[in-house]
Design a protein around this motif. Structure first.
Motif, PDB file in Angstrom:
ATOM      1  N   MET A  19       0.795  -1.130   0.041  1.00 48.79           N
ATOM      2  CA  MET A  19       0.072  -0.194   0.009  1.00 48.79           C
ATOM      3  C   MET A  19       0.925   1.288   0.055  1.00 48.79           C
ATOM      4  O   MET A  19       0.617   2.307  -0.719  1.00 48.79           O
ATOM      5  N   LEU A  20       2.090   1.472   0.731  1.00 50.23           N
ATOM      6  CA  LEU A  20       2.936   2.541   0.675  1.00 50.23           C
ATOM      7  C   LEU A  20       3.448   2.760  -0.650  1.00 50.23           C
ATOM      8  O   LEU A  20       3.273   3.945  -1.033  1.00 50.23           O
ATOM      9  N   ASN A  22       2.215   1.829  -3.443  1.00 49.77           N
ATOM     10  CA  ASN A  22       1.163   1.981  -4.410  1.00 49.77           C
ATOM     11  C   ASN A  22       0.951   3.584  -4.101  1.00 49.77           C
ATOM     12  O   ASN A  22       0.230   4.048  -5.220  1.00 49.77           O
ATOM     13  N   LEU A  23       1.059   4.120  -2.975  1.00 44.00           N
ATOM     14  CA  LEU A  23       0.572   5.570  -2.736  1.00 44.00           C
ATOM     15  C   LEU A  23       1.645   6.521  -3.043  1.00 44.00           C
ATOM     16  O   LEU A  23       1.484   7.844  -3.361  1.00 44.00           O
ATOM     17  N   GLN A  24       2.863   6.044  -3.001  1.00 40.65           N
ATOM     18  CA  GLN A  24       4.082   7.046  -3.302  1.00 40.65           C
ATOM     19  C   GLN A  24       5.258   6.343  -3.879  1.00 40.65           C
ATOM     20  O   GLN A  24       5.711   5.475  -3.374  1.00 40.65           O
ATOM     21  N   GLU A 104      -6.359   1.777   3.270  1.00 42.85           N
ATOM     22  CA  GLU A 104      -5.603   2.407   2.286  1.00 42.85           C
ATOM     23  C   GLU A 104      -5.805   4.107   2.416  1.00 42.85           C
ATOM     24  O   GLU A 104      -4.861   5.026   2.235  1.00 42.85           O
ATOM     25  N   ASP A 105      -7.004   4.307   2.488  1.00 42.97           N
ATOM     26  CA  ASP A 105      -7.312   5.926   2.714  1.00 42.97           C
ATOM     27  C   ASP A 105      -6.677   6.619   3.834  1.00 42.97           C
ATOM     28  O   ASP A 105      -5.961   7.760   3.972  1.00 42.97           O
ATOM     29  N   GLU A 108      -2.940   6.861   3.477  1.00 44.78           N
ATOM     30  CA  GLU A 108      -2.654   7.873   2.742  1.00 44.78           C
ATOM     31  C   GLU A 108      -2.688   9.335   3.536  1.00 44.78           C
ATOM     32  O   GLU A 108      -1.747  10.213   3.264  1.00 44.78           O
TER      33      GLU A 108
END
Length: 253
Positions: A19-20, A22-24, A104-105, A108
């Motif tokens: 997830m990390l 994927n976010l950055q 995930e939200d 973020e």
């Protein structure tokens, strides 16, 4: 941004890392540490992290024990399953948290909050002592009884009499130690949160077992485990490789 993850459950650490990233795009996971000991060893030699994600309960103790041995300069985001009262106290101590399972939200939002933050704002001694005191004093009340249908009436089913719970055709069923089966009109996830984790454990997506119902453990292929329960269950109860260590630690405790 350079990240260190302190988490003893492989599936949880891999999911968080995924997830990390994927976010950055420019985010780098420097290390995944699975115990108090490995974290102490790592942070005594490395202080490059911009942000640390840290589970509270590790295989060899509470993660707060890390701070007794080494100073961590980076901000900390704890991942925790504690209830709202405890989480509010975390906030008051100027420490962020993410409630498991991590959304995930929310992840973020936490990343945005810490992005660009300078080092030197890690935990201080009185914060650690305050949280340790909170965890020792916090006594969560777990469910002791469910009302279940029996013919045309509702009867009380004490949780201490439940051997295990499982999902069959979308319905949650509880099997008692004396081999009775009752339907509980709740989601298995909600039941898991209501039960004392020292006595009940989620073995897989479909199954929760009480400690005394575990009759045997066999090694299975690819690091999986086959669990025998009493009363016997009609299907094999399998613990995945990702959850095998967590299960064995629970049994040892």
């Amino acid at each position: 941004m350079k990240i260190v993850i302190v988490e003893d459950e492989l599936a949880a650490s891999e999911n968080l890392a995924y997830m990390l990233k994927n976010l950055q795009d420019n985010l780098e996971v420097l290390a995944v540490l699975d115990s108090v000991k490995t974290a102490i060893d790592y942070f005594s030699k490395n202080q490059e992290a911009d942000l640390v994600f840290m589970d509270i309960h590790l295989a060899d103790g509470l993660s707060f024990e890390i701070f007794d041995a080494v100073k961590i300069d980076a901000p900390i985001i704890f991942t925790t399953a504690y209830d709202q009262y405890a989480l509010q106290a975390f906030k008051l101590n100027s420490i962020d948290y993410l409630l498991k399972p991590i959304d995930e939200d929310e992840l973020e939002v936490s990343l945005a909050q810490f992005k660009g933050q300078l080092k030197g704002k890690g935990l201080i001694t009185n914060q650690v002592e305050g949280l340790l005191s909170l965890l020792k004093d916090q006594k969560k009340t777990y469910k002791s009884m469910y009302l279940v249908h029996y013919r045309d009436e509702l009867i009380p089913l004490k949780t201490e009499k439940i051997a295990y719970l499982f999902i069959e055709n979308g319905i949650v069923k509880a099997v008692t130690k004396d081999r009775q089966t009752h339907i509980i009109d709740q989601k298995l996830e909600d039941i898991e949160n209501d039960l004392d984790p020292s006595n009940f454990h989620r073995l897989n997506r479909q199954f929760i077992a009480q400690r005394d119902a575990i009759a045997g453990i066999k090694q299975y292929f690819n690091g999986k485990l086959i669990i025998s329960v009493i009363p016997p269950h009609i299907e094999q109860v399998i613990v995945s490789k990702a959850k095998a260590t967590e299960f064995k630690n629970w049994m040892n405790h």
